[in-house]
Scaffold this motif. Structure first.
Motif, PDB file in Angstrom:
ATOM      1  N   PHE A  69      23.419  54.449  52.389  1.00  0.00           N
ATOM      2  CA  PHE A  69      23.705  53.239  51.935  1.00  0.00           C
ATOM      3  C   PHE A  69      24.584  53.823  50.629  1.00  0.00           C
ATOM      4  N   PRO A  70      25.795  53.648  50.862  1.00  0.00           N
ATOM      5  CA  PRO A  70      26.630  53.965  49.682  1.00  0.00           C
ATOM      6  C   PRO A  70      26.708  53.040  48.740  1.00  0.00           C
ATOM      7  N   SER A  71      27.111  53.229  47.336  1.00  0.00           N
ATOM      8  CA  SER A  71      27.261  52.086  46.432  1.00  0.00           C
ATOM      9  C   SER A  71      28.319  51.400  46.602  1.00  0.00           C
ATOM     10  N   MET A  72      28.326  50.368  45.835  1.00  0.00           N
ATOM     11  CA  MET A  72      29.355  49.085  46.025  1.00  0.00           C
ATOM     12  C   MET A  72      30.953  49.959  45.492  1.00  0.00           C
ATOM     13  N   THR A  73      30.697  50.564  44.263  1.00  0.00           N
ATOM     14  CA  THR A  73      31.870  51.137  43.839  1.00  0.00           C
ATOM     15  C   THR A  73      32.719  52.040  44.636  1.00  0.00           C
ATOM     16  N   ALA A  74      31.759  52.963  45.561  1.00  0.00           N
ATOM     17  CA  ALA A  74      32.418  54.009  46.165  1.00  0.00           C
ATOM     18  C   ALA A  74      32.942  53.256  47.545  1.00  0.00           C
ATOM     19  N   THR A  75      32.169  52.188  48.027  1.00  0.00           N
ATOM     20  CA  THR A  75      32.895  51.353  48.895  1.00  0.00           C
ATOM     21  C   THR A  75      34.092  50.826  48.773  1.00  0.00           C
ATOM     22  N   MET A  76      34.078  50.020  47.421  1.00  0.00           N
ATOM     23  CA  MET A  76      35.109  49.377  47.079  1.00  0.00           C
ATOM     24  C   MET A  76      36.565  50.269  46.816  1.00  0.00           C
ATOM     25  N   ALA A  77      36.120  51.677  46.446  1.00  0.00           N
ATOM     26  CA  ALA A  77      37.222  52.616  46.127  1.00  0.00           C
ATOM     27  C   ALA A  77      37.732  52.840  47.413  1.00  0.00           C
ATOM     28  N   GLU A  78      36.921  53.405  48.694  1.00  0.00           N
ATOM     29  CA  GLU A  78      37.375  53.537  49.737  1.00  0.00           C
ATOM     30  C   GLU A  78      38.414  52.308  50.425  1.00  0.00           C
ATOM     31  N   LEU A  79      37.634  51.172  50.115  1.00  0.00           N
ATOM     32  CA  LEU A  79      38.450  49.930  50.705  1.00  0.00           C
ATOM     33  C   LEU A  79      39.990  50.083  50.072  1.00  0.00           C
ATOM     34  N   GLY A  80      39.878  50.112  48.874  1.00  0.00           N
ATOM     35  CA  GLY A  80      41.347  50.256  47.886  1.00  0.00           C
ATOM     36  C   GLY A  80      42.340  51.425  48.936  1.00  0.00           C
ATOM     37  N   ARG A  81      41.816  52.409  48.933  1.00  0.00           N
ATOM     38  CA  ARG A  81      42.461  53.531  49.740  1.00  0.00           C
ATOM     39  C   ARG A  81      42.973  53.225  51.228  1.00  0.00           C
ATOM     40  N   GLN A  82      41.965  52.613  51.740  1.00  0.00           N
ATOM     41  CA  GLN A  82      42.461  52.061  53.062  1.00  0.00           C
ATOM     42  C   GLN A  82      43.420  50.952  53.285  1.00  0.00           C
ATOM     43  N   LEU A  83      43.471  50.112  52.143  1.00  0.00           N
ATOM     44  CA  LEU A  83      44.362  48.873  52.138  1.00  0.00           C
ATOM     45  C   LEU A  83      46.090  49.550  52.073  1.00  0.00           C
ATOM     46  N   VAL A  84      46.008  50.585  51.558  1.00  0.00           N
ATOM     47  CA  VAL A  84      47.202  51.317  51.207  1.00  0.00           C
ATOM     48  C   VAL A  84      47.598  52.026  52.263  1.00  0.00           C
ATOM     49  N   SER A  85      46.782  52.155  53.488  1.00  0.00           N
ATOM     50  CA  SER A  85      47.096  53.268  54.500  1.00  0.00           C
ATOM     51  C   SER A  85      47.549  52.577  55.596  1.00  0.00           C
ATOM     52  N   ALA A  86      48.170  53.207  56.660  1.00  0.00           N
ATOM     53  CA  ALA A  86      48.618  52.515  57.799  1.00  0.00           C
ATOM     54  C   ALA A  86      47.504  52.551  58.808  1.00  0.00           C
ATOM     55  N   GLU A  87      46.238  53.367  58.900  1.00  0.00           N
ATOM     56  CA  GLU A  87      45.194  53.180  59.499  1.00  0.00           C
ATOM     57  C   GLU A  87      44.772  52.063  59.887  1.00  0.00           C
ATOM     58  N   LEU A  88      44.250  51.546  58.568  1.00  0.00           N
ATOM     59  CA  LEU A  88      43.825  50.289  58.635  1.00  0.00           C
ATOM     60  C   LEU A  88      44.361  49.247  59.219  1.00  0.00           C
ATOM     61  N   TRP A  89      45.585  49.000  58.717  1.00  0.00           N
ATOM     62  CA  TRP A  89      46.581  47.935  59.394  1.00  0.00           C
ATOM     63  C   TRP A  89      46.920  48.148  60.677  1.00  0.00           C
ATOM     64  N   THR A  90      46.891  49.266  61.199  1.00  0.00           N
ATOM     65  CA  THR A  90      47.069  49.403  62.550  1.00  0.00           C
ATOM     66  C   THR A  90      45.775  48.859  63.423  1.00  0.00           C
ATOM     67  N   ALA A  91      44.780  49.196  62.724  1.00  0.00           N
ATOM     68  CA  ALA A  91      43.407  48.931  63.468  1.00  0.00           C
ATOM     69  C   ALA A  91      43.268  47.319  63.622  1.00  0.00           C
ATOM     70  N   ILE A  92      43.669  46.764  62.359  1.00  0.00           N
ATOM     71  CA  ILE A  92      43.745  45.387  62.375  1.00  0.00           C
ATOM     72  C   ILE A  92      44.592  44.643  63.496  1.00  0.00           C
ATOM     73  N   GLY A  93      45.800  45.377  63.358  1.00  0.00           N
ATOM     74  CA  GLY A  93      46.779  44.585  64.490  1.00  0.00           C
ATOM     75  C   GLY A  93      46.227  44.882  65.783  1.00  0.00           C
ATOM     76  N   ASP A  94      45.627  45.932  66.193  1.00  0.00           N
ATOM     77  CA  ASP A  94      45.133  46.008  67.520  1.00  0.00           C
ATOM     78  C   ASP A  94      44.034  45.134  67.712  1.00  0.00           C
ATOM     79  N   THR A  95      43.021  45.062  67.007  1.00  0.00           N
ATOM     80  CA  THR A  95      42.103  43.906  66.962  1.00  0.00           C
ATOM     81  C   THR A  95      42.555  42.299  67.303  1.00  0.00           C
ATOM     82  N   LEU A  96      43.516  42.082  66.283  1.00  0.00           N
ATOM     83  CA  LEU A  96      44.067  40.631  66.390  1.00  0.00           C
ATOM     84  C   LEU A  96      45.024  40.581  67.752  1.00  0.00           C
TER      85      LEU A  96
END
Length: 298
Positions: A69-96
């Motif tokens: 159960f990671p902390s909220m700050t660690a999760t949000m920091a990882e979310l920030g890194r994912q938002l600027v990466s192509a991996e997340l947006w590619t996954a969102i595009g595939d899902t949509l």
């Protein structure tokens, strides 16, 4: 003739003079501040902030294993890194893409089939037992069959979403088509409205609220089924990203939670968008007019 006068709690006045009626309950007053959009938005932000603070407190207090159960700050920091990466947006595009195709196919077929069954009593009585039976089959139960036929592909995901969306919506459309007010139906018969004119002026307005509500629910259900198809079936998208981060080990758990948060936000956006479309499409309907009037009343 003497004028009839009535006593009121505030003194003596004439009947019909507009004085207060002690027997009539005054309508409840609405608080402009509490009912205002600024207060509602602030309350929602406050609730989210409290939940995030509780998450951080629980994760750092040791009540739950930090490795699971990671902390909220660690999760949000990882979310920030994912938002600027192509991996997340590619996954969102595939899902949509899978979600939109599956929902479009399922909704189109459900509206067409449901309308035909609702307009024909013999067809309705013949087919409705089959529809009710298939509707109860869990979609997850046919996932292995879909994987065998199509593999971990977008086609498998689209089929699963369309199958899961079709059955509940087709029943909603049938009931909407059959739920014409008897007075309206008899009036249309007296006026000799038939064919397309009867359908467009009587049947369609009656079924529209049922169809709109069913489509809004189907959109949310379709997104859930899309994530399931990716998570269990291995199709590309956010579900596969969650599964891959879980299999990568404990150090990737913040990414897992970050992807889960993205799916939640995506669900909120989809539901909000279809609610807005429903209000716009049914602005003429009594339910939407009453809701608008209630929200605008001081």
């Amino acid at each position: 003739m003497p004028t009839l006068r009535l006593d009121s709690p505030h003194g003596t006045g004439s009947a019909g003079a507009g004085g207060p009626d002690p027997g009539r309950a005054s309508p409840p007053r609405r608080e402009p501040f509490v009912d205002g959009p600024v207060f509602r938005a602030g309350a929602r932000v406050l609730v989210v902030a409290v939940l995030l603070g509780l998450w951080e407190t629980v994760s750092r207090s040791g009540l739950l294993d930090a490795g699971a159960f990671p902390s909220m700050t660690a999760t949000m920091a990882e979310l920030g890194r994912q938002l600027v990466s192509a991996e997340l947006w590619t996954a969102i595009g595939d899902t949509l893409r899978g979600w939109s195709a599956g929902v479009a196919i399922g909704v189109t077929l459900a509206i067409a089939v449901g309308t035909l069954l609702g307009l024909n009593r013999f067809a309705y009585l013949s087919v409705i037992p089959v529809v009710e039976f298939v509707k109860t089959v869990p979609v997850i139960a046919i996932l292995p069959l879909a994987i065998v036929v199509w593999g971990a592909t977008t086609e498998m995901k689209v089929f699963l979403v369309a199958f899961g969306v079709f059955w509940p919506l087709v029943i909603q459309v049938i009931y909407g088509v059959r739920a014409v007010d008897p007075v309206v139906r008899d009036t249309a018969t007296v006026l000799r409205l038939r064919g397309l004119r009867r359908f467009s002026t009587v049947t369609l307005p009656s079924a529209a609220p049922f169809v709109a509500t069913g489509v809004r629910v189907a959109a949310a259900v379709g997104l859930i089924l899309t994530i399931i198809a990716e998570l269990i079936g291995g199709a590309e998208g956010l579900g596969l990203s969650i599964l891959s981060s879980v299999n990568a080990g404990p150090e990737r758990l913040p990414a897992t939670y970050a992807f889960i948060l993205v799916t939640g936000v995506l669900g909120v956006l989809v539901t909000s968008a279809f609610s807005w479309l429903e209000r716009r499409a049914l602005h003429w309907h009594e339910s939407q007019r009453n809701a608008t009037a209630k929200g605008a009343r001081p």
